[in-house]
Design a protein around this motif. Structure first.
Motif, PDB file in Angstrom:
ATOM      1  N   MET A   1      -0.393   9.369  -2.514  1.00 40.10           N
ATOM      2  CA  MET A   1      -0.113  10.676  -1.885  1.00 40.10           C
ATOM      3  C   MET A   1      -0.104  10.557  -0.364  1.00 40.10           C
ATOM      4  N   ALA A   2       0.812  11.254   0.267  1.00 37.82           N
ATOM      5  CA  ALA A   2       0.904  11.189   1.731  1.00 37.82           C
ATOM      6  C   ALA A   2      -0.206  12.011   2.368  1.00 37.82           C
ATOM      7  N   GLU A   3      -0.704  11.529   3.475  1.00 39.22           N
ATOM      8  CA  GLU A   3      -1.730  12.284   4.186  1.00 39.22           C
ATOM      9  C   GLU A   3      -1.091  13.500   4.870  1.00 39.22           C
ATOM     10  N   LEU A   4      -1.719  14.657   4.676  1.00 38.64           N
ATOM     11  CA  LEU A   4      -1.181  15.887   5.263  1.00 38.64           C
ATOM     12  C   LEU A   4      -1.949  16.269   6.521  1.00 38.64           C
ATOM     13  N   LEU A   5      -3.274  16.255   6.400  1.00 37.95           N
ATOM     14  CA  LEU A   5      -4.134  16.737   7.484  1.00 37.95           C
ATOM     15  C   LEU A   5      -5.164  15.668   7.798  1.00 37.95           C
ATOM     16  N   ASN A   6      -5.401  15.450   9.075  1.00 41.88           N
ATOM     17  CA  ASN A   6      -6.431  14.493   9.471  1.00 41.88           C
ATOM     18  C   ASN A   6      -7.176  14.984  10.697  1.00 41.88           C
ATOM     19  N   LEU A   7      -8.501  15.026  10.584  1.00 39.43           N
ATOM     20  CA  LEU A   7      -9.338  15.381  11.730  1.00 39.43           C
ATOM     21  C   LEU A   7     -10.239  14.204  12.060  1.00 39.43           C
ATOM     22  N   GLU A   8     -10.338  13.919  13.341  1.00 37.50           N
ATOM     23  CA  GLU A   8     -11.219  12.833  13.772  1.00 37.50           C
ATOM     24  C   GLU A   8     -12.068  13.295  14.932  1.00 37.50           C
ATOM     25  N   GLY A   9     -13.374  13.344  14.717  1.00 30.72           N
ATOM     26  CA  GLY A   9     -14.320  13.664  15.776  1.00 30.72           C
ATOM     27  C   GLY A   9     -14.030  14.978  16.478  1.00 30.72           C
ATOM     28  N   VAL A  10     -13.771  16.026  15.689  1.00 28.73           N
ATOM     29  CA  VAL A  10     -13.410  17.320  16.283  1.00 28.73           C
ATOM     30  C   VAL A  10     -14.655  18.115  16.701  1.00 28.73           C
ATOM     31  N   TRP A  11     -14.649  18.570  17.931  1.00 28.64           N
ATOM     32  CA  TRP A  11     -15.665  19.472  18.476  1.00 28.64           C
ATOM     33  C   TRP A  11     -14.941  20.752  18.864  1.00 28.64           C
ATOM     34  N   ALA A  12     -15.483  21.897  18.452  1.00 23.55           N
ATOM     35  CA  ALA A  12     -14.823  23.169  18.767  1.00 23.55           C
ATOM     36  C   ALA A  12     -15.838  24.301  18.720  1.00 23.55           C
ATOM     37  N   GLY A  13     -15.500  25.434  19.323  1.00 27.34           N
ATOM     38  CA  GLY A  13     -16.411  26.577  19.320  1.00 27.34           C
ATOM     39  C   GLY A  13     -15.772  27.799  19.945  1.00 27.34           C
ATOM     40  N   TYR A  14     -16.618  28.634  20.516  1.00 31.36           N
ATOM     41  CA  TYR A  14     -16.150  29.883  21.138  1.00 31.36           C
ATOM     42  C   TYR A  14     -16.661  29.908  22.565  1.00 31.36           C
ATOM     43  N   GLY A  15     -15.787  30.067  23.531  1.00 28.33           N
ATOM     44  CA  GLY A  15     -16.218  30.039  24.924  1.00 28.33           C
ATOM     45  C   GLY A  15     -16.930  28.733  25.210  1.00 28.33           C
ATOM     46  N   ILE A  23     -16.444  16.660  13.638  1.00 30.36           N
ATOM     47  CA  ILE A  23     -15.916  16.828  12.273  1.00 30.36           C
ATOM     48  C   ILE A  23     -14.771  15.847  12.016  1.00 30.36           C
ATOM     49  N   SER A  24     -14.899  15.087  10.951  1.00 33.61           N
ATOM     50  CA  SER A  24     -13.824  14.184  10.531  1.00 33.61           C
ATOM     51  C   SER A  24     -13.598  14.332   9.035  1.00 33.61           C
ATOM     52  N   PHE A  25     -12.346  14.468   8.634  1.00 31.89           N
ATOM     53  CA  PHE A  25     -11.980  14.394   7.219  1.00 31.89           C
ATOM     54  C   PHE A  25     -10.459  14.368   7.134  1.00 31.89           C
ATOM     55  N   SER A  26      -9.965  14.022   5.968  1.00 30.39           N
ATOM     56  CA  SER A  26      -8.517  14.099   5.794  1.00 30.39           C
ATOM     57  C   SER A  26      -8.202  14.674   4.416  1.00 30.39           C
ATOM     58  N   LEU A  27      -6.983  15.129   4.278  1.00 28.91           N
ATOM     59  CA  LEU A  27      -6.547  15.772   3.037  1.00 28.91           C
ATOM     60  C   LEU A  27      -5.104  15.355   2.764  1.00 28.91           C
ATOM     61  N   ASP A  28      -4.840  14.964   1.509  1.00 33.94           N
ATOM     62  CA  ASP A  28      -3.480  14.571   1.137  1.00 33.94           C
ATOM     63  C   ASP A  28      -2.621  15.788   0.816  1.00 33.94           C
ATOM     64  N   ALA A  29      -1.316  15.604   0.881  1.00 38.09           N
ATOM     65  CA  ALA A  29      -0.396  16.648   0.438  1.00 38.09           C
ATOM     66  C   ALA A  29      -0.729  16.984  -1.016  1.00 38.09           C
ATOM     67  N   GLY A  30      -0.806  18.280  -1.317  1.00 38.55           N
ATOM     68  CA  GLY A  30      -1.116  18.705  -2.684  1.00 38.55           C
ATOM     69  C   GLY A  30      -2.576  18.551  -3.070  1.00 38.55           C
ATOM     70  N   GLY A  31      -3.414  18.096  -2.146  1.00 35.12           N
ATOM     71  CA  GLY A  31      -4.828  17.856  -2.443  1.00 35.12           C
ATOM     72  C   GLY A  31      -5.658  19.132  -2.403  1.00 35.12           C
ATOM     73  N   SER A  32      -6.925  19.014  -2.780  1.00 33.85           N
ATOM     74  CA  SER A  32      -7.794  20.198  -2.781  1.00 33.85           C
ATOM     75  C   SER A  32      -9.175  19.839  -2.257  1.00 33.85           C
ATOM     76  N   LEU A  33      -9.703  20.730  -1.428  1.00 32.32           N
ATOM     77  CA  LEU A  33     -10.988  20.490  -0.786  1.00 32.32           C
ATOM     78  C   LEU A  33     -11.839  21.752  -0.851  1.00 32.32           C
ATOM     79  N   ALA A  34     -13.052  21.621  -1.382  1.00 38.08           N
ATOM     80  CA  ALA A  34     -14.018  22.729  -1.341  1.00 38.08           C
ATOM     81  C   ALA A  34     -14.777  22.603  -0.028  1.00 38.08           C
ATOM     82  N   LEU A  35     -14.788  23.670   0.760  1.00 35.61           N
ATOM     83  CA  LEU A  35     -15.509  23.667   2.035  1.00 35.61           C
ATOM     84  C   LEU A  35     -16.751  24.536   1.855  1.00 35.61           C
ATOM     85  N   LEU A  36     -17.905  23.865   1.844  1.00 36.73           N
ATOM     86  CA  LEU A  36     -19.144  24.539   1.455  1.00 36.73           C
ATOM     87  C   LEU A  36     -20.158  24.560   2.584  1.00 36.73           C
ATOM     88  N   GLY A  37     -21.115  25.448   2.459  1.00 32.51           N
ATOM     89  CA  GLY A  37     -22.194  25.538   3.441  1.00 32.51           C
ATOM     90  C   GLY A  37     -22.758  26.941   3.411  1.00 32.51           C
TER      91      GLY A  37
END
Ligand code: ATP
Ligand code: MG
Length: 235
Positions: A1-15, A23-37
């Motif tokens: 499967m082709a890689e669709l999304l890739n994050l490497e060492g992402v830092w982000a926030g508000y102001g 944050i690092s992770f990747s997701l393939d085309a057609g893939g599925s990811l549960a984002l928990l917390g």
């Protein structure tokens, strides 16, 4: 499967505030990811960061191999990112049918196919958005995202506040969406046991950091970690 999304060492926030750290992770085309917390751990902030609605500090984000960071927020939907926000976002003064047809884009998910997935919506196709029950509004928000035919669908707690019967209905539908492989899906939920069986991969956030990234099946079997990260009763 082709890689669709890739994050490497992402830092982000508000102001000036940093919410997401490294944050690092990747997701393939057609893939599925549960984002928990748990509450406030940064799940919505991560989806908002993909959509360009937070302050990006550093790191890399790519979508279909192209740099996403430089794409302005209002262009990201055109690239193929579809977002169903935590607060149901439908047009209250348009009918169900209009809600769907005004946003539909060419692709495998037609309005007709969306009605097949949500027969309740077809029965109410001439009702105004604001005449729908909470569960029906959530179905409409989902159906609207489907007919946009995104390459990546971001669902933020689609089951929140819904009656158990409707939750079961929606879980079945989301399972079918995942199985169709027509689009990649990131699904945010508080209730791990409900969505881990539906998704292939899982990511757990704790105070803005990734504490688990791997197969959903492995996490599902690890009751100790589930209790620790998501609270007793998560499995
Ligand atoms: N618009 C905003 N401006 C400033 N801080 C924010 C904003 N939105 C969220 N935050 C903060 O960022 C942190 C993460 O919030 P976020 O909404 O991403 O959590 P969440 O995991 O989605 O929680 P929930 O499960 O309750 O929806 C929290 O500390 C929150 O207070
Ligand atoms: Mg949230």
């Amino acid at each position: 499967m082709a890689e669709l999304l890739n994050l490497e060492g992402v830092w982000a926030g508000y102001g000036d505030a940093v919410v997401l750290e490294d944050i690092s992770f990747s997701l393939d085309a057609g893939g599925s990811l549960a984002l928990l917390g748990r509450n406030g751990m940064g799940k919505t902030t991560l989806l908002s960061t993909l959509m360009g609605a937070t302050r990006f500090k550093s790191g890399r984000m790519s979508f279909e191999g192209r740099d996403l960071v430089v794409v302005p927020a209002h262009r990201r939907a055109h690239l193929g990112l579809g977002w169903v926000p935590q607060e149901r976002d439908i047009f209250p003064s348009l009918t169900v049918d209009e809600n769907l047809t005004v946003v539909a884009r060419p692709g495998s998910w037609t309005v007709k196919r969306a009605y097949e997935m949500f027969p309740r919506l077809e029965e109410r196709r001439d009702n105004m958005g604001n005449q729908l029950s909470g569960g029906e509004q959530q179905m409409l928000a989902l159906a609207r995202a489907l007919v946009l035919n995104p390459k990546l669908l971001l669902l933020d707690e689609p089951l929140e506040g819904l009656a158990p019967l409707i939750v079961q209905d929606l879980l079945r539908i989301i399972g079918r969406m995942v199985d169709s492989g027509d689009m990649a899906i990131i699904l945010v939920e508080q209730h791990a046991h409900q969505i881990l069986p539906l998704t292939r991969h899982a990511l757990v956030l704790e105070r803005g950091r990734v504490v688990y990234s791997g197969e959903s099946e492995t996490l599902r079997a690890d009751h100790g970690q589930l209790d620790k990260w998501l609270g007793v009763g998560a499995h």
